[in-house]
Design an enzyme around this catalytic site. Structure first.
Site, PDB file in Angstrom:
ATOM      1  N   ASP A 257       0.859  -1.200   0.000  1.00  0.00           N
ATOM      2  CA  ASP A 257       0.000   0.000   0.000  1.00  0.00           C
ATOM      3  C   ASP A 257       0.887   1.240   0.000  1.00  0.00           C
ATOM      4  OD1 ASP A 257      -0.608   0.936   3.383  1.00  0.00           O
ATOM      5  OD2 ASP A 257       1.073  -0.185   2.572  1.00  0.00           O
ATOM      6  N   TRP A 329       1.631  -1.270   9.491  1.00  0.00           N
ATOM      7  CA  TRP A 329       0.508  -0.399   9.103  1.00  0.00           C
ATOM      8  C   TRP A 329      -0.022   0.357  10.314  1.00  0.00           C
ATOM      9  CZ3 TRP A 329      -4.749   0.432   9.937  1.00  0.00           C
ATOM     10  CH2 TRP A 329      -5.334   1.309   9.028  1.00  0.00           C
TER      11      TRP A 329
END
Ligand SMILES: Nc1nc2c(c(CN[C@H]3C=C[C@H](O)[C@@H]3O)cn2[C@@H]2O[C@H](COP(=O)(O)O)[C@@H](O)[C@H]2O)c(=O)[nH]1
Length: 349
Positions: A257, A329
């Site tokens: 991501d 994350w």
């Protein structure tokens, strides 16, 4: 037929040795990118230091229910049935690109007294909609979703980026479920027979919006980020039971991501060329499919693979790339002291 592994691929002396299983070909297709990369370098010393630090943190914490396998039920609709898995497929079909134009405030929503942005806002908005009576778990409803309804679902401050693409992805989920799977994502999960990469492959094959594959210097490169995170989210939400029961979650890679690279750079595991660093720090757009973008994503996959191996070598033999991913994350959710993440307008992450 599985590719015949050449001697070079199995070369254990390589800094990037391939695992025995690579069904999704994410590691094998990203490895040439990492070895040829000119804009991004992985600092292996810093990587090992980070693994060591995490190992010490794990040893120090008495509570070993790793925060990584938390599922945040306060933001995610969950009734434990087929509606939940259809809702989660929609969640991950729309799980991308939440950042705003340079200088603009982010899209936010109000939910149960909280102001949320990014992924949390997406999950909560889809939960709010179900609580308000919209059947977002119904394939026929999704296939006919209109822009007014989707705008209402994502109502808040500013507008969610890539709105038209999200509408298209939502309709695609409904249409494909109806056309091939009798309206039920549970039927796709059943076809995977408990294999995480098999389910990720089915998502990539049947749902075009999950087809996160690009090229680098003429070679195919596979990331399959939303397909893989969808499988990982099922495992988290169902705590490894029912439609979340997979025997081979360790065969998933990290989900490439825009937050993980930001965190890896913050820990000096990533080193960017001056030109790339300048573009990212001034929040200039990186075109999807550009060498810079593909190198950042490929390095993300391999940095998490190497972190996983470093931790396994020191005794954390059950750690998975998905858990490394979650840890990074979540660290990126407090990025105030970090330099910006790269900005690529894409539906893939
Ligand atoms: N690599 C990786 N990328 C992830 C996630 C998640 C959320 N998942 C977990 C959260 C709770 C559950 O435990 C789920 O497992 C979202 N994203 C991506 O980040 C970006 C959004 O970031 P921000 O703008 O800050 O909201 C966007 O590309 C989105 O696709 C993850 O876990 N790993």
């Amino acid at each position: 037929m599985a590719d015949i592994e050449t001697e070079q691929n199995r070369d254990e002396n390589s800094p990037y040795p391939l695992p025995s299983h690579d069904r999704l070909k994410v590691l094998s297709s990203t490895r040439p990118v990492v070895t040829q990369s000119t804009h991004v370098r992985i600092n292996h010393e810093r990587l090992k230091e980070l693994a060591q630090r995490w190992l010490q943190e794990i040893a120090a914490t008495s509570d070993h229910t790793a925060e990584q396998d938390q599922w945040y039920f306060q933001y995610h609709f969950f009734d434990g049935g087929e509606r939940t898995v259809n809702w989660m497929l929609l969640l991950d079909a729309l799980n991308f690109c939440f950042w705003s134009e340079r200088g603009q405030p982010r899209w936010t929503i109000e939910y149960k007294g909280e102001t949320l942005n990014g992924y949390w806002a997406e999950a909560a908005a889809l939960t709010r909609a179900v609580e308000e009576g919209l059947p977002l778990w119904d394939a026929d409803y999704l296939s006919k979703l209109n822009s007014e309804t989707l705008a209402h679902i994502f109502r808040g401050e500013q507008t969610i980026p890539l709105f038209e693409e999200r509408l298209r992805n939502a309709r695609e989920v409904g249409y494909v479920l109806q056309t091939h799977f009798n309206g039920q994502f549970s039927q796709v999960i059943a076809q995977a027979k408990g294999s995480a990469p098999a389910l990720a492959e089915l998502l990539t094959t049947y749902f075009p919006s999950f087809n996160d594959i690009t090229t680098y210097r003429g070679q195919e490169v596979r990331f399959l980020k939303r397909a893989q995170i969808c499988v990982s989210d099922l495992a988290s939400a169902f705590k490894g039971t029912a439609w979340g029961a997979f025997s081979d979650l360790n065969q998933l890679t990290a989900f490439a991501d825009y937050k993980l690279p930001q965190v890896l750079r913050h820990f000096h595991v990533f080193e960017y060329s001056d030109k790339l660093a300048q573009r990212i720090d001034t929040q200039m757009l990186l075109p999807a499919g550009s060498e810079e973008e593909v190198e950042i994503r490929a390095a993300t996959v391999w940095a998490c693979e190497l972190l996983q191996r470093a931790m396994r070598q020191e005794g954390q033999e059950n750690v998975t790339a998905a858990e490394i991913d979650q840890r990074l994350w979540l660290l990126g959710q407090d990025a105030t002291t970090m330099r910006p993440y790269h900005r690529t307008r894409t539906i893939f992450y």
